[in-house]
Structure formats: C-alpha cells, structure tokens
Scaffold this active site. Structure first.
Site, PDB file in Angstrom:
ATOM      1  N   GLY A   1      78.797  -2.760 -56.492  1.00 18.07           N
ATOM      2  CA  GLY A   1      77.498  -3.132 -57.060  1.00 18.07           C
ATOM      3  C   GLY A   1      76.617  -1.960 -57.429  1.00 18.07           C
ATOM      4  O   GLY A   1      77.040  -0.804 -57.405  1.00 18.07           O
ATOM      5  N   SER A   2      75.359  -2.267 -57.746  1.00 19.03           N
ATOM      6  CA  SER A   2      74.430  -1.201 -58.148  1.00 19.03           C
ATOM      7  C   SER A   2      73.623  -0.742 -56.936  1.00 19.03           C
ATOM      8  O   SER A   2      73.607  -1.410 -55.908  1.00 19.03           O
ATOM      9  CB  SER A   2      73.490  -1.731 -59.229  1.00 19.03           C
ATOM     10  OG  SER A   2      72.699  -2.752 -58.679  1.00 19.03           O
ATOM     11  N   GLY A   3      72.981   0.400 -57.050  1.00 17.94           N
ATOM     12  CA  GLY A   3      72.075   0.868 -55.990  1.00 17.94           C
ATOM     13  C   GLY A   3      72.709   1.838 -55.010  1.00 17.94           C
ATOM     14  O   GLY A   3      72.049   2.295 -54.077  1.00 17.94           O
TER      15      GLY A   3
ATOM     16  N   SER B   1      76.081   5.842 -60.802  1.00 17.93           N
ATOM     17  CA  SER B   1      75.892   6.708 -61.970  1.00 17.93           C
ATOM     18  C   SER B   1      75.958   8.183 -61.561  1.00 17.93           C
ATOM     19  O   SER B   1      76.633   8.984 -62.219  1.00 17.93           O
ATOM     20  CB  SER B   1      74.587   6.383 -62.692  1.00 17.93           C
ATOM     21  OG  SER B   1      73.517   6.394 -61.793  1.00 17.93           O
TER      22      SER B   1
ATOM     23  N   GLU C   1      69.954  11.801 -66.091  1.00 17.06           N
ATOM     24  CA  GLU C   1      69.051  10.642 -65.915  1.00 17.06           C
ATOM     25  C   GLU C   1      67.716  10.901 -66.614  1.00 17.06           C
ATOM     26  O   GLU C   1      67.194  10.042 -67.318  1.00 17.06           O
ATOM     27  CB  GLU C   1      68.761  10.391 -64.423  1.00 17.06           C
ATOM     28  CG  GLU C   1      69.974  10.227 -63.551  1.00 17.06           C
ATOM     29  CD  GLU C   1      70.679   8.883 -63.727  1.00 17.06           C
ATOM     30  OE1 GLU C   1      70.080   7.971 -64.304  1.00 17.06           O
ATOM     31  OE2 GLU C   1      71.849   8.782 -63.290  1.00 17.06           O
TER      32      GLU C   1
ATOM     33  N   ASP D   1      70.172  11.565 -55.238  1.00 16.46           N
ATOM     34  CA  ASP D   1      71.492  10.968 -55.439  1.00 16.46           C
ATOM     35  C   ASP D   1      72.537  12.034 -55.745  1.00 16.46           C
ATOM     36  O   ASP D   1      73.595  12.095 -55.110  1.00 16.46           O
ATOM     37  CB  ASP D   1      71.452   9.956 -56.598  1.00 16.46           C
ATOM     38  CG  ASP D   1      70.460   8.836 -56.337  1.00 16.46           C
ATOM     39  OD1 ASP D   1      69.952   8.757 -55.218  1.00 16.46           O
ATOM     40  OD2 ASP D   1      70.203   8.055 -57.266  1.00 16.46           O
TER      41      ASP D   1
HETATM   42  C1  GLA Z   1      67.003   6.224 -57.120  1.00 16.74           C
HETATM   43  C2  GLA Z   1      66.755   7.632 -57.672  1.00 16.74           C
HETATM   44  C3  GLA Z   1      66.521   8.635 -56.541  1.00 16.74           C
HETATM   45  C4  GLA Z   1      65.478   8.140 -55.543  1.00 16.74           C
HETATM   46  C5  GLA Z   1      65.762   6.690 -55.143  1.00 16.74           C
HETATM   47  C6  GLA Z   1      64.660   6.119 -54.295  1.00 16.74           C
HETATM   48  O1  GLA Z   1      68.223   6.170 -56.459  1.00 16.74           O
HETATM   49  O2  GLA Z   1      67.843   8.075 -58.456  1.00 16.74           O
HETATM   50  O3  GLA Z   1      66.149   9.880 -57.088  1.00 16.74           O
HETATM   51  O4  GLA Z   1      64.187   8.290 -56.044  1.00 16.74           O
HETATM   52  O5  GLA Z   1      65.951   5.847 -56.255  1.00 16.74           O
HETATM   53  O6  GLA Z   1      64.570   6.789 -53.090  1.00 16.74           O
END
Ligand code: GLA
Length: 394
Positions: free
Chosen positions: A126-128, A132, A164, A176
């Site tokens: 999934g996402s989150g 990416s 991004e 990330d």
């Molecule tokens: C996304 C962004 C990160 C960070 C999180 C929230 O994953 O890519 O840089 O800001 O949200 O903590």
C-alpha cells in the site's frame, strides 16, 4: 522468488543472459515518531523495513534507456536517447519516478555516459511506507554503481528528495529518502533534519512487535494538504520571527512556545505549530525512554503523537482514526498511531507478539464490517538500508 521473476522477465525482454547485470534493493520505511517535523528542522525516528524495491540492470553500449516494472506489466518503456527532462509524463505515471530520478541525478552534475536496461519490482504494501522514496533510491543507487558516480549517501538522499520537491511539487522533507538509504537491521534512526546528523537506536520492544496495517485509502487531497501544512508552519515561523530569531519551529521547547504563541496571528497556524513543537519534544523523549528501557514512557509518547496528528495537525482520516482506536481497544495492543504523511496510508500498532494473529483477525474483520475495505496487518521490523545484492544474484 522475486529474483527469479526479475531474471526471467529480464531475459525474455532484454537479452539472453544476465551475466553482466547487477542487482539492487532499496527498502520502504516506517516512522515510529517525529511526524511532519522533518520539514520543520526537527528530529524524526524512522526505520527501514524488509520490503522494498528490487532492481536488475545492465549498461548498454548505446544511448537507449529501457525501463520495465513488473508491477505494471505493460511493454517496456523506451527512451531512444539519454533522457533529460523533469516534467511529469501524465500518460505514463509509473515511469515518472525512475525518469525523474535519472533526471535529477544528471542535474546534480553526475555524468551518465551510456544507456541501460532495467527491470524493477516493489513489494511494499500500500501507500504511506515510502514506496516512492524506495524507487528513487534504488534508481540512484544503480546509477551510482553502474557509472561510478561516487554520490555520497547524504547527497543521494538530497537528490532523491529533490525528485519529490522539483518534479512532483511536493514540499516533503528528507526523512523518507534518508531512512531508506541509512536503514540498519534491528535499529531505528534518530535523525536531526536540521543538519542530517544521526544516531542508531536499537529497537528492542521485549514481548511486543510493531504491526503495520494499511487503511487502503488513498486520499486524493493528500499532496495539497501536505503542502498546505508546510505553508501554515512557515506562516507561524514568520510571525514568531518578529519577536524571536529562529531558523525553524523545532528550535522552540514547548515552554518557550507557550510564551510566544500569541504572536502567531492565525489560530490554525498556531495549532499546527503547537503540534510541531510538542512532537519534537516527544521524539527526543521517546529516544531517551528507549535508551533507559522505559517502555511505558515510550508508548505514552507514541500514543500522544497519534492524538496530536489527529486533533492538532488534522493529518488523519476517518478510517485511520478508526484503525487506531480499534487497535487501542484490544488489551494486547499498547500503542498505535498513523505513520507517514497521512490522510490515508498506514497505522502502526505495538502488539504482544503471541497475540498478533488475533490482533490481525479482529482488526481486519471490524475494518471490513465498518468500511467494507479489505486490509492486512504486517509485522514490519527494522531492516538494512539500500544496497547492492549481486552476491544473491549468481
Ligand atoms: C511524508 C514525507 C516526509 C515526512 C512525512 C511526515 O512521508 O515524504 O518527508 O514529512 O510525510 O512525517
């Protein structure tokens, strides 16, 4: 299994053998605590997971670039000459991450002097969980290796972040990409986003494990909400800077914030800034409690972070709130919060190891009953960061 799938497709699409191919992997990430503060110069506490993106590639003697994703299963995408364009291609969405990463590596001044053929496959649920960033990093790692670019690790994280920021217009921080590159088995990474200094912290949760459950909700407004939050934080900082000299919101302690907060004119911006300052304090306290083996305090910070994300940062969603509340209603789950950017994505829960099956069954069943959405819970522990896997290839 994944390796075999990649190799078979590679041979079928690009050539007879894989003798001159190289094999790479970049993970996804989970963030324990320190949410939405990387772009506010604060501390984050993520870790890399064992799932991620696998990539097989070889250099070509001409200028062509051929890309294929096993997740998409369309014909390979072919560039007839070395590609240099940061525009997103709306008709070929999947190809944009690799394409943009190639572009940003070249824009950063690195010379890619031939074409290449690559195949990749991702298994992040999934996402989150930074799928990416995982693609960006595996592409950058491959370019670095195939073309002897000598991109330092921190530099690589910044280049991938720029994919991004520049190509997608998402004003994300560096958490990330940094955690995907710097991940270390059994450890979380305590990262100071103001200067990229970091330390590893062993994540020993005793009889508990971290279980990650996807809401399977992709909020279409997530990117605009994200940029809006960043904007609100910037507005709060600008107001505060009329009375104190700050580089970023996370320089303030909650006590200092209390004495200055009324200089922030807009109430919504004040609420966002309060979350940021308190989240920074919680993240530091979470590291200290882990080091002191104070598990009870650790879980208190995780739960408080989740509450703040819901009530003050308003970065959750009805489905996320439900998953968190339901998890916390089980006696064998001691902490839960959303993880990642928000408005969808995943929650983490700290669950007694021998109750994980029961946790999954109960949570997934009630989620299905409530929202008619299927989901799965995954135990995702700390794993190593991005690396070359050639030794596993032959
Ligand atoms: C996304 C962004 C990160 C960070 C999180 C929230 O994953 O890519 O840089 O800001 O949200 O903590």
């Amino acid at each position: 299994m994944i390796k075999e799938k990649l190799v078979n497709s590679y041979v079928r699409l690009f050539g007879k053998n894989i003798n001159d191919c190289h094999f790479y992997f970049a993970p996804g990430r989970v963030n324990l605590i320190g949410e939405h503060i990387d772009y506010n110069g604060g501390h984050v506490f993520p870790y890399a997971i064992s799932k991620g993106t696998y990539l097989l590639a070889r250099k070509r003697s001409d200028d062509r670039i051929r890309l294929f994703s096993l997740n998409i299963k369309r014909d390979p995408f072919i560039y007839e000459s070395l590609y240099y364009d940061e525009k997103i291609d709306p008709n070929n969405k999947w190809v944009n991450y690799p394409k943009s990463t190639i572009t940003m590596v070249r824009k950063a001044g690195y010379k890619i002097n031939s074409g290449f053929d690559l195949i990749y496959y991702g298994n992040i649920p999934g996402s989150g969980l930074s799928s990416s960033a995982s693609i960006e990093v595996v592409i950058a790692l491959m370019l670095d290796d195939l073309f002897n670019l000598n991109i330092g690790k921190k530099e690589m994280a910044k280049i991938c972040q720029s994919v991004e920021n520049v190509c997608y217009g998402l004003k994300t921080g560096i958490m990330d990409q940094f955690s995907v590159i710097f991940g270390k088995k059994d450890n979380a990474i305590f990262l100071d986003c103001s200067n990229l200094e970091y330390e590893y912290a062993p994540l020993n949760l005793g009889k508990y494990k971290i279980v990650v459950t996807n809401s399977n909700l992709r909020h279409t407004l997530a990117s605009s909400k994200y940029n809006e939050r960043k904007q609100q934080c910037e507005e709060a900082l600008a107001d505060l800077n009329k009375v104190v000299k700050l580089n970023n919101l996370c320089e303030l302690t909650p006590e200092q914030f209390n004495s200055y907060k009324d200089y922030i004119k807009d109430d919504t911006c004040k609420k966002r800034a309060k979350f940021v300052v308190e989240e920074e304090a919680r993240t530091k306290a979470a590291l200290a409690s882990l080091k002191a083996n104070d598990f009870d305090s650790f879980i208190t910070y995780i739960n408080a972070s989740g509450k703040g994300l819901k009530d003050e940062y308003e970065a959750t969603a009805e489905q996320i709130d439900y998953l968190v509340e339901e998890s916390l209603s089980y006696p064998f789950c001691v902490a839960s919060r959303m993880t990642g950017g928000g408005w969808g994505g995943n929650i983490i829960a700290i669950v007694e190891s021998d109750k994980i099956k029961e946790y999954e069954e109960r949570l997934c069943y009630s989620y299905k009953m409530k929202f008619d959405i299927d989901t799965k819970a995954n135990v995702l522990s700390c794993a190593d960061g991005a690396r070359k896997l050639d030794n596993d290839l032959f």
